[in-house]
Design a protein around this motif. Sequence first.
Motif, PDB file in Angstrom:
ATOM      1  N   ASP A 228     -10.059   4.089   6.712  1.00 41.25           N
ATOM      2  CA  ASP A 228     -10.523   2.732   6.988  1.00 41.25           C
ATOM      3  C   ASP A 228     -10.516   1.923   5.695  1.00 41.25           C
ATOM      4  OD1 ASP A 228     -11.845   0.409   7.840  1.00 41.25           O
ATOM      5  OD2 ASP A 228     -13.172   1.524   9.177  1.00 41.25           O
ATOM      6  N   ASP A 229      -9.682   0.913   5.609  1.00 44.32           N
ATOM      7  CA  ASP A 229      -9.684   0.016   4.453  1.00 44.32           C
ATOM      8  C   ASP A 229     -10.107  -1.385   4.869  1.00 44.32           C
ATOM      9  OD1 ASP A 229      -8.778   1.964   2.542  1.00 44.32           O
ATOM     10  OD2 ASP A 229      -6.797   1.845   3.477  1.00 44.32           O
ATOM     11  N   GLY A 230     -10.930  -1.467   5.912  1.00 41.33           N
ATOM     12  CA  GLY A 230     -11.433  -2.763   6.357  1.00 41.33           C
ATOM     13  C   GLY A 230     -10.305  -3.735   6.639  1.00 41.33           C
ATOM     14  N   LEU A 231     -10.481  -4.942   6.181  1.00 41.04           N
ATOM     15  CA  LEU A 231      -9.500  -6.010   6.419  1.00 41.04           C
ATOM     16  C   LEU A 231      -8.135  -5.688   5.833  1.00 41.04           C
ATOM     17  CD1 LEU A 231      -9.229  -8.867   7.599  1.00 41.04           C
ATOM     18  CD2 LEU A 231     -10.138  -9.773   5.449  1.00 41.04           C
ATOM     19  N   ASP A 232      -8.112  -4.814   4.822  1.00 37.59           N
ATOM     20  CA  ASP A 232      -6.850  -4.490   4.146  1.00 37.59           C
ATOM     21  C   ASP A 232      -6.142  -3.279   4.748  1.00 37.59           C
ATOM     22  OD1 ASP A 232      -7.194  -6.568   2.304  1.00 37.59           O
ATOM     23  OD2 ASP A 232      -8.560  -5.323   1.110  1.00 37.59           O
ATOM     24  N   THR A 233      -6.633  -2.782   5.854  1.00 33.42           N
ATOM     25  CA  THR A 233      -6.036  -1.588   6.443  1.00 33.42           C
ATOM     26  C   THR A 233      -4.586  -1.840   6.857  1.00 33.42           C
ATOM     27  OG1 THR A 233      -8.202  -0.953   7.289  1.00 33.42           O
ATOM     28  CG2 THR A 233      -6.304   0.160   8.256  1.00 33.42           C
ATOM     29  N   ALA A 234      -3.704  -0.963   6.403  1.00 28.41           N
ATOM     30  CA  ALA A 234      -2.280  -1.090   6.740  1.00 28.41           C
ATOM     31  C   ALA A 234      -2.033  -0.632   8.180  1.00 28.41           C
ATOM     32  CB  ALA A 234      -1.456  -0.233   5.777  1.00 28.41           C
ATOM     33  N   ARG A 235      -0.969  -1.155   8.771  1.00 27.64           N
ATOM     34  CA  ARG A 235      -0.645  -0.827  10.167  1.00 27.64           C
ATOM     35  C   ARG A 235      -0.556   0.688  10.398  1.00 27.64           C
ATOM     36  NH1 ARG A 235       1.601  -3.532  14.409  1.00 27.64           N
ATOM     37  NH2 ARG A 235       1.897  -5.382  13.128  1.00 27.64           N
ATOM     38  N   GLU A 236       0.136   1.375   9.451  1.00 32.13           N
ATOM     39  CA  GLU A 236       0.314   2.819   9.667  1.00 32.13           C
ATOM     40  C   GLU A 236      -1.028   3.556   9.608  1.00 32.13           C
ATOM     41  OE1 GLU A 236       2.059   1.800   5.551  1.00 32.13           O
ATOM     42  OE2 GLU A 236       2.037   0.951   7.560  1.00 32.13           O
ATOM     43  N   THR A 237      -1.973   3.023   8.833  1.00 33.37           N
ATOM     44  CA  THR A 237      -3.304   3.639   8.776  1.00 33.37           C
ATOM     45  C   THR A 237      -4.057   3.407  10.090  1.00 33.37           C
ATOM     46  OG1 THR A 237      -3.344   3.273   6.395  1.00 33.37           O
ATOM     47  CG2 THR A 237      -5.459   3.765   7.451  1.00 33.37           C
ATOM     48  N   TRP A 238      -3.989   2.177  10.594  1.00 32.20           N
ATOM     49  CA  TRP A 238      -4.590   1.897  11.908  1.00 32.20           C
ATOM     50  C   TRP A 238      -4.061   2.880  12.966  1.00 32.20           C
ATOM     51  CZ3 TRP A 238      -8.446  -1.080  13.753  1.00 32.20           C
ATOM     52  CH2 TRP A 238      -8.889  -2.180  13.011  1.00 32.20           C
ATOM     53  N   LEU A 239      -2.730   3.001  13.003  1.00 33.86           N
ATOM     54  CA  LEU A 239      -2.115   3.817  14.060  1.00 33.86           C
ATOM     55  C   LEU A 239      -2.456   5.288  13.891  1.00 33.86           C
ATOM     56  CD1 LEU A 239       1.344   2.013  14.299  1.00 33.86           C
ATOM     57  CD2 LEU A 239      -0.604   1.826  15.866  1.00 33.86           C
ATOM     58  N   ARG A 240      -2.424   5.756  12.649  1.00 32.41           N
ATOM     59  CA  ARG A 240      -2.746   7.164  12.368  1.00 32.41           C
ATOM     60  C   ARG A 240      -4.193   7.471  12.775  1.00 32.41           C
ATOM     61  NH1 ARG A 240      -1.125  12.193  12.150  1.00 32.41           N
ATOM     62  NH2 ARG A 240      -2.385  13.445  10.768  1.00 32.41           N
ATOM     63  N   ALA A 241      -5.108   6.580  12.382  1.00 34.54           N
ATOM     64  CA  ALA A 241      -6.525   6.812  12.674  1.00 34.54           C
ATOM     65  C   ALA A 241      -6.779   6.821  14.183  1.00 34.54           C
ATOM     66  CB  ALA A 241      -7.377   5.752  11.993  1.00 34.54           C
TER      67      ALA A 241
END
Length: 265
Positions: A96-109
Motif C-alpha cells: 500500500d503506497d496510498g495515493l502513490d500506489t502503482a497500478r501493478e501494486t493495486w492489482l497484485r494486492a
Amino acid sequence: MARYEDLAGRTALLAGGATLIGAELALAFARQGCNVVIADIDVAGGTAAAARCGDAGLFVETDVTSDSAIDACLAAARARFGGIDFLVNVTTSYLDDGLDTARETWLRAFDIGLVGGAMLASKLRDELAARAGAIVNFSSVSAHRAQAGRFVYPAIKAAVAQLTRSQALEFAPLGVRVNAVAPGWTWSNVMKALSGDDRGKVDRVGGPFHMPGRIADPGEITGAVLFLCSDAAGFITGTELAVDGGYLAMGPEQATSPIAALVGG
Ligand SMILES: NC(=O)c1ccc[n+]([C@@H]2O[C@H](COP(=O)([O-])OP(=O)(O)OC[C@H]3O[C@@H](n4cnc5c(N)ncnc54)[C@H](O)[C@@H]3O)[C@@H](O)[C@H]2O)c1
C-alpha cells in the motif's frame, strides 16, 4: 475455548494459515478434532504451523494468485483428508503506497487479498455444498474507516466484506454459510515488524483505539472463526463479526471525556 462437537472429524482449509493469527487458528481447529490444511507461500511458517497440529495438520505450499497452485493444493488436501468442509481466507497483502500506489501494486494486492479467496470459494462450491460446509473471510476494522496513508488495504478489506455478502446469497441455497470476521489491531507479524517486536509499544500506540486499552492476542480471533463454522451459528450468514475490542463502536472521541475537558477549561 468453547467446544463445538460438530467440528470434530471435519477438515478446514486455511489460506494464509502460516501467519501468527492463522497458526493459532490452525491449532484451535485441531483442538476441536478437525483436520487442518494450511495453504500459504511461507514454507517455514506453514510447516511449523502444521507440525503444531500433529497428524491433523498438513501444509501445502500454495500461491493463491495461481489457479494451478490452488488446484494442486485442493488435490493434496483431498488425498490426505478426503474433502474440505470449511474454507477460511486469512491471506492478505499489506502492499500500500496510498495515493502513490502503482497500478501493478493495486492489482497484485487485490489478487492476493481478494481474488485468491474468491477463486478458492468458487472451486470449492460443490464440495462445500455436499459437506454442509462454511466459509469465513477475514475483513478488518480498516474496511470501515479512512486511515491516513492507506488506500489499498482498506479497499481490499471493504471488498472482502462485500464479497462475503454476495457469496452468502449465492451459497445459501446450497446450505453453505458465508461470514467474515473483522479484527481490530492484533499482535501479528506485521505488528512485530513495525514495532521491532515490542508488544508494549504496540499496546501504547494501538491500545487507545480499543475499549480494553490494548490490542488483541492472535488467539482472541480464533473463537469467532470456530463459532462461525459451527452449527451454533446455523442461522448466521452474510455478516461480519467484529472482533475488535469495540474499535468500530467508538468514535473519534475514543475513551476521552471532551465535555469534562470543556467544562474544566
Ligand atoms: N494484524 C492485524 O492487526 C489485523 C487487523 C485486522 C485484520 N487482519 C487480518 O487478519 C489476517 C491476518 O493478518 P496478519 O497481519 O496476520 O497477516 P500477515 O501479513 O502476517 O499474513 C499474511 C499471510 O498471507 C500469506 N500470503 C501472502 N501472499 C500470499 C500468496 N500469494 N499466496 C498465499 N499466501 C500468501 C503470507 O505468507 C502470510 O502468511 C489478514 O486477513 C488481515 O487482513 C489483521
